[in-house]
Design an enzyme around this catalytic site. Structure first.
Site, short mmCIF file in Angstrom:
data_model
loop_
_atom_site.label_atom_id
_atom_site.label_comp_id
_atom_site.label_asym_id
_atom_site.label_seq_id
_atom_site.Cartn_x
_atom_site.Cartn_y
_atom_site.Cartn_z
N ASP A 105 25.60 -21.23 5.93
CA ASP A 105 25.80 -19.80 6.13
C ASP A 105 24.98 -19.00 5.14
OD1 ASP A 105 26.70 -17.34 6.85
OD2 ASP A 105 28.80 -17.68 6.37
N ASP A 301 21.25 -14.26 10.26
CA ASP A 301 22.50 -14.87 9.80
C ASP A 301 22.66 -16.22 10.48
OD1 ASP A 301 24.95 -15.51 8.82
OD2 ASP A 301 26.04 -13.89 9.79
#
Length: 636
Positions: A105, A301
């Site tokens: 992440d 992202d």
């Protein structure tokens, strides 16, 4: 005199500034030439955390590292983004190492795993971290730079995400390693030990999060601060139906044709790019550049699956794509709860999609373009063969442009934090190892002592290696066999192999009829069972995608046995190609049908002939009164 003194001061100041600039440029040049990357594996897990993260630690500082020859790490990445939801990497914490599957992440800064003392943690892929079993574990004591627990003894963390999930726990330090294929020595690092999970973090299969964002607790920042990697990392996601890829921590030499965009670290805590235009089939969309510059701008992202655009940009992009494929039939999406925009009639071959769907170009502020192929904005319809759906959606409540993993499939994305830019290079991410020319056989990594950051020549604590997978080619896989050692807790209770077979079929996502037990032997409380996975009834072979998925789940021990079955261990597995059938095997059915038809026709012919003879015999008679030759009576 005053003017002369002032002039002299100015000259000295300018000289000092020039000397400093020269030193910085020199150190940066040496760093780029000498620092080598570390490559980590990425694995896919079930879909959940798809929303982008809330803002986190604002800490950001530029670093110039000392020159040194740094090692590399090599690990593979498997599976496909959209069939699994998000990528995970295998990380090993503690001495001896405890293994975890963590979501990669770029929108989070903390790396955290469930702690054995967690009061509210879900059931995940691997056992929880047990600090008491690690000889190198140390809690981070309460200090002025952190939030402390209620007792004021240990630092704590808490992270809340946009999809209403959260994680909180204590902060600790331990040895972190990256598997046997990594050349990088294990490093002491700070991480979170979870005590409470909520929302998707509770229900997901992955164990936790590996934070790659900007911040003091980020894995990247910690390794950079230690001077063991360059201030850069890269992600490479495999293509549709193929999977594979890698994550690279450290600076790599960018390919000559890599496309770059400026990334402003002070604009927001996220990794952003300067997107100015979108082109569809070579035609620019009628949009103002500022539409991609609202709020956080255009953000990359890795924790997000799809792409989310401001409403104006979404409708313009959707309409332009649909205009180019008006000959395809629009159909409902696979899930009635979502209004997906899907089309049928494009065919199943991914390599042919570019002949049906248009190319989309992203134009950056410097004028460079990134070309998106159909696999970068489409996903397969799960219920209709040859149908695809748009992987782009409107970002209704947020004007930020959010680009998830689908946009960068088969694209090496380099987050060059040292130079404030992000690079894109179209490549086959499944074969990234060949592109990077990473050595095949790395040296094992030694263990660190708990009291020092320097490596010592102690007995290596190697993390469990992932079994090398087959390389699918032109062969067709006919059968997969594997030996499994099953240990039962109670010797008086025999395992129900029918239930075990059904459970294996469910975990491997195959039909129950495909799982067969070939044989088993019993030694004490341990059964050695040989299983076979056969092709589905409607198929002659097992597809490479299915076989890869099965072998990956087996080799990484992803089968979660219920307690009543005991525990298991995979001994070995083997794949056998589809065997070429002989002429007799290929034509057995036709020959059998021919023989049966011949017999039936023959029997019918014989029956008709006998009936005709019988009918003829009955039809022969003499008229009344006709002379009949006398016959002698036979003696009794």
């Amino acid at each position: 005199m005053a003017n002369s003194s002032s002039s002299s001061s100015l000259i000295i100041s300018y000289c000092l500034i020039l000397l400093n600039l020269y030193a910085i440029v020199s150190s940066t040049s040496d760093f780029n030439n000498r620092h080598h990357p570390m490559i980590l594996p990425l694995h896919l897990s079930t879909p959940n955390l798809s929303a982008h993260r809330m803002p986190f630690d604002d800490h950001y500082s530029r670093r110039h590292l000392q020159n040194s020859e740094l090692p590399r790490a090599r690990m593979r990445l498997f599976d496909d983004l959209l069939s699994n939801g998000y990528y995970t990497t295998r990380l090993f914490i503690g001495t001896p190492p405890q293994e975890f599957a963590l979501i990669v992440d770029t929108g989070s800064t903390v790396t955290y795993v469930p702690c054995s003392s967690c009061e509210q943690c879900g059931k995940h892929q691997d056992p929880r971290f047990q600090p008491e079993l690690s000889s190198t574990y140390q809690p981070v004591k309460c200090n002025p730079s952190c939030n402390c627990d209620d007792e004021g003894k240990q630092c704590t963390y808490e992270r809340r995400y946009a999809e209403m999930s959260s994680s909180s726990g204590v902060i600790a330090e331990d040895v972190v390693s990256f598997g046997n294929e990594s050349e990088l020595k294990p490093q002491r690092a700070v991480f979170g030990c979870e005590n409470v999970e909520t929302g998707d973090l509770y229900s997901q299969r992955a164990d936790g999060i590996m934070g790659l964002g900007r911040g003091r607790l980020s894995v990247v920042d910690q390794l950079v601060d230690k001077g063991v990697i360059g201030d850069s990392f890269s992600l490479c996601y495999g293509g549709m139906d193929v999977g594979g890829g890698a994550m690279v921590l450290g600076a790599i030499s960018p390919p000559q044709d890599m496309v770059f965009s400026h990334s402003n670290p002070y604009r927001s805590p996220y990794y952003n790019i300067e997107l100015k235009e979108l082109h569809v089939a070579g035609k620019p969309l009628k949009l103002k550049p500022k539409v991609f510059d609202e709020k956080h701008g255009t953000v990359l992202d890795s924790g997000t699956t799809y792409a989310y655009f401001p409403e104006a940009a979404f409708h313009a992009l959707k309409d332009a794509i649909m205009k180019e494929i008006h000959h395809l039939k629009q159909i409902p999406g696979p899930d009635p709860n979502y209004h997906d925009i899907c089309f049928s009639g494009a065919g199943r071959e991914v390599s042919q999609l570019s002949k049906v769907f248009p190319e989309v170009n992203m134009v950056f502020g410097n004028g460079q373009k990134l070309s998106l192929s159909p696999e970068n904005y489409l996903f397969r319809h799960t219920k209709v063969s040859g149908a695809y759906c748009l992987g782009i959606f409107p970002n209704v409540n947020d004007p930020t442009t959010l680009l998830g993993g689908i946009v960068v499939r088969n694209t090496l994305v380099t987050y060059d934090r040292e130079n404030d830019k992000i690079g894109f290079w179209k490549t086959n991410c499944s074969e990234l190892w060949k592109r990077l020319q990473v050595p095949d056989v790395p040296a094992p990594a030694p263990v660190l002592s708990p009291s020092s950051n320097e490596s010592q020549e102690m007995a290596p604590a190697q993390a469990p290696s992932i079994m090398p997978l087959f390389q699918p080619g032109d062969i067709r896989i006919g059968i997969i066999t594997f030996d499994m050692s099953i240990s039962v807790n109670n010797s008086n209770i025999n395992p129900n192999f029918t239930e075990v077979a059904e459970f294996i079929a469910q975990e491997l996502e195959v039909d129950n009829l495909q799982v067969h037990m070939l044989n088993f032997t019993l030694k004490g409380n341990t059964y050695l069972v040989k299983w076979a996975i056969l092709p589905a009834e409607s198929a002659d072979y097992i597809s490479n995608t299915t076989a890869r998925k099965i072998i990956l789940q087996l080799s990484e021990h992803r089968l979660h046995f219920p307690e009543r079955f005991g525990s298991y261990e995979l001994v070995e597995w083997k794949i056998e190609p589809q065997k070429d059938r002989t002429w007799w095997q290929q034509h057995f059915v036709a020959v059998t049908v021919g023989v049966v038809v011949t017999l039936v026709v023959s029997l019918l012919s014989i029956g008709l002939w006998l009936a005709w003879r019988h009918h003829k015999a009955l039809g022969t008679y003499e008229p009344v009164g006709a002379v009949v030759p006398e016959q002698e009576l036979q003696p009794l």
